[in-house]
Write an enzyme that holds these catalytic residues in place. Sequence first.
Site, PDB file in Angstrom:
ATOM      1  N   GLU A 161       0.812  -1.216   0.000  1.00 34.61           N
ATOM      2  CA  GLU A 161       0.000   0.000   0.000  1.00 34.61           C
ATOM      3  C   GLU A 161       0.855   1.281   0.000  1.00 34.61           C
ATOM      4  O   GLU A 161       0.788   2.106   0.916  1.00 34.61           O
ATOM      5  CB  GLU A 161      -0.958   0.010   1.198  1.00 34.61           C
ATOM      6  CG  GLU A 161      -1.996  -1.093   1.138  1.00 34.61           C
ATOM      7  CD  GLU A 161      -2.984  -1.072   2.298  1.00 34.61           C
ATOM      8  OE1 GLU A 161      -4.060  -1.663   2.169  1.00 34.61           O
ATOM      9  OE2 GLU A 161      -2.662  -0.449   3.351  1.00 34.61           O
ATOM     10  N   GLU A 317      -6.505  -7.945  -0.752  1.00 29.22           N
ATOM     11  CA  GLU A 317      -6.955  -7.913   0.646  1.00 29.22           C
ATOM     12  C   GLU A 317      -8.441  -7.615   0.705  1.00 29.22           C
ATOM     13  O   GLU A 317      -8.958  -6.784  -0.047  1.00 29.22           O
ATOM     14  CB  GLU A 317      -6.222  -6.820   1.445  1.00 29.22           C
ATOM     15  CG  GLU A 317      -4.781  -7.103   1.779  1.00 29.22           C
ATOM     16  CD  GLU A 317      -4.189  -6.022   2.675  1.00 29.22           C
ATOM     17  OE1 GLU A 317      -4.969  -5.348   3.402  1.00 29.22           O
ATOM     18  OE2 GLU A 317      -2.963  -5.840   2.657  1.00 29.22           O
TER      19      GLU A 317
END
Length: 694
Positions: A161, A317
């Site tokens: 991320e 995710e």
Amino acid sequence: MSTKSKKFPPISAKLPAFMHGADYNPDQWLHDPQVLAEDIRMMKLAHCNVMGVGIFSWVALEPEEGLYRFEWLDRVLDTFAENGIYAWLATPSGARPAWMSEKYPEVLRVGASRQRNLHGMRHNHCFTSPVYREKVAQMNTRLAERYSSHPSILGWHVSNEYGGECHCDYCQEAFRGWLKRKYGSLDALNRAWWTAFWSHTYTSWSQVESPAPHGETMVHGQNLDWRRFVSDQTIDFYKHEIAPLKAVNPDLPCTVNMMDLFYGLDYREFAKAVDVISWDAYPTWHEADSDAGVASWFAFNHDLFRSLKKKPFMLMESTPSLTNWQPVSKLKRPGMHRLSSLQAVAHGSDTVQYFQWRKSRGSSEKFHGAVVDHVGHERTRVFEDVASLGKTLAGLTEVLGTTVPAETAILFDWDNRWAVNDAQGPRNKGIHYEETVMQQYRALWELGVPADIIGSFDDFSGYKLLVVPMAYLLREETGKKMERFVENGGTLFVTYWSGIVDENDLCHLNGFPGPLRKTLGVWAEEIDGLHDHDRNGLVMESGNELGLSGTFEIHELCEHIHAEGSRVLGVYGDDFYAGKPALTVNRFGAGKAYYLAARVSDPAFYEALYGKLAQDAGVRRALETALPAGVTAQLRTDGEHDYVFVQNFSGQAARVELDGRGYTDAESGEAVSAGTLLELPVHGIAILKRTAQA
């Protein structure tokens, strides 16, 4: 992809099935050797075939500078290989160890206030720092040399991320270098940034700095270029990360997990450097009686990430139960885990993966949802939901690699997003660009119209309907592309506050909407910002070609426009511009160009509008039938068979009357007759298979 089959190969030839698994953090459990054996047992029970490993494991891999400990990772990956489980092996750069911050403080970020951060959090490191780049290269080289040929490894999960920015001296020099390469001279930079305003002209490159709260923030071109630089510098760091990985084994794919409509990075540019797109989805389900609003937002994101490379992506995710960081951490109600996971598949994902496999015992995410709860066994509702979904995915292998045949596209550019939100224009309390984009998308989603989310540099020619919401920053060449699109028979729909500035955030001269003035046949003279309590109305003209009637409420923004060859379909109902055009259409070449001059608040307007535009443009829908509110249909195809995902986000049981084509249930194989009344329970989903149309 084969031109006949419309099907891509699996993301990894090692695993020609849907990937189903989770982030796995065995380094948190090295003190208890029994955990790994128990995890392997439960992974098999949950029908999980892949894990993301090593994502924040730097200190476990290098507890002291130059001292490496790979034995624990060897054991995990060897055990995976022995049990038919695969891994995306991570580079651990998302969080560096404390010893590095202590010895080399330059690796820590400097904020816009020019104050250096302390050690802590994630991505608290400078992407320009020579020391950090050196340490990352050393770690990634050792990982690549040790594991690139390991039988369990499917590819590289690079960092985690990416995001944030640094304003240190290294980054200031890098920014100046980036600007020199872009503009060539200070004169060119000053013209592009319009620095003659307020006597902000730069006379030396050393005077140029990043925007700062105690310094410069009002040169919009500078703000825009800083955001572009931050994005480019992050991408450059990613390329630095993968260089040693590719040097050892160029065939292993690299991915980086992105985030939903993340503001700080231009993912369309980032995608060019990534082998396969992956992203992390955490919807806030059950905020209201209907989940349709949340569902359409995440459907948009699924479509965006699929569109970045026009091929299947990875849901890297998600949570099988709840998060621990949302304002309210709500449990998924029965059926929602299956529905939300298969929503990703419907929009083009070839994986369903979770954060995380086993709940952490301490620290900030100890209450974040996971497949295995703190109780440590499989006899939980969440585990059963995950195992059930695993069975479903194992039975859908024929869907793997199929495409979403979108004939509609929505234009969404990051630099336009940054510019419009920095415009200091008619509504500084909220221009609501993202909401405007979603207003258009939501209507298409409710209608079951597959859509791509594209950028200005993409090819428009393969679409029948192009939707352009608030294209404030519009390049001349993009306007020319849209002109050709319409001229060649396409349908273009453009909203207010479009064609205002060029790529440098300089206003177009000779009238708005700038490069689209001729194509749309309108001149937008001025725009009125409305207070929150202000309302106007879009009054449809009698007998208009859209077949819409009545008055639709307008709020927030009203453009005063003049029709220049376009036909007026609707006018304003109030204020000094009552009776003036608010909705127009211009026949241009073989196509049509529509312009909506005001923000209509009524969702029924957009559904009726796009229903008519899609019909007239010959755009395919997933199902040619009326869909109840909150129920949508999405389409994947391999060219021979279509797979229709009918999804119920309405919050109540729903019925859908199927169209006249024959179907089978893709899970059971049972025939479903044409015209059948499909019963969908709360949070229900049906996956139907049919013969594809030529």
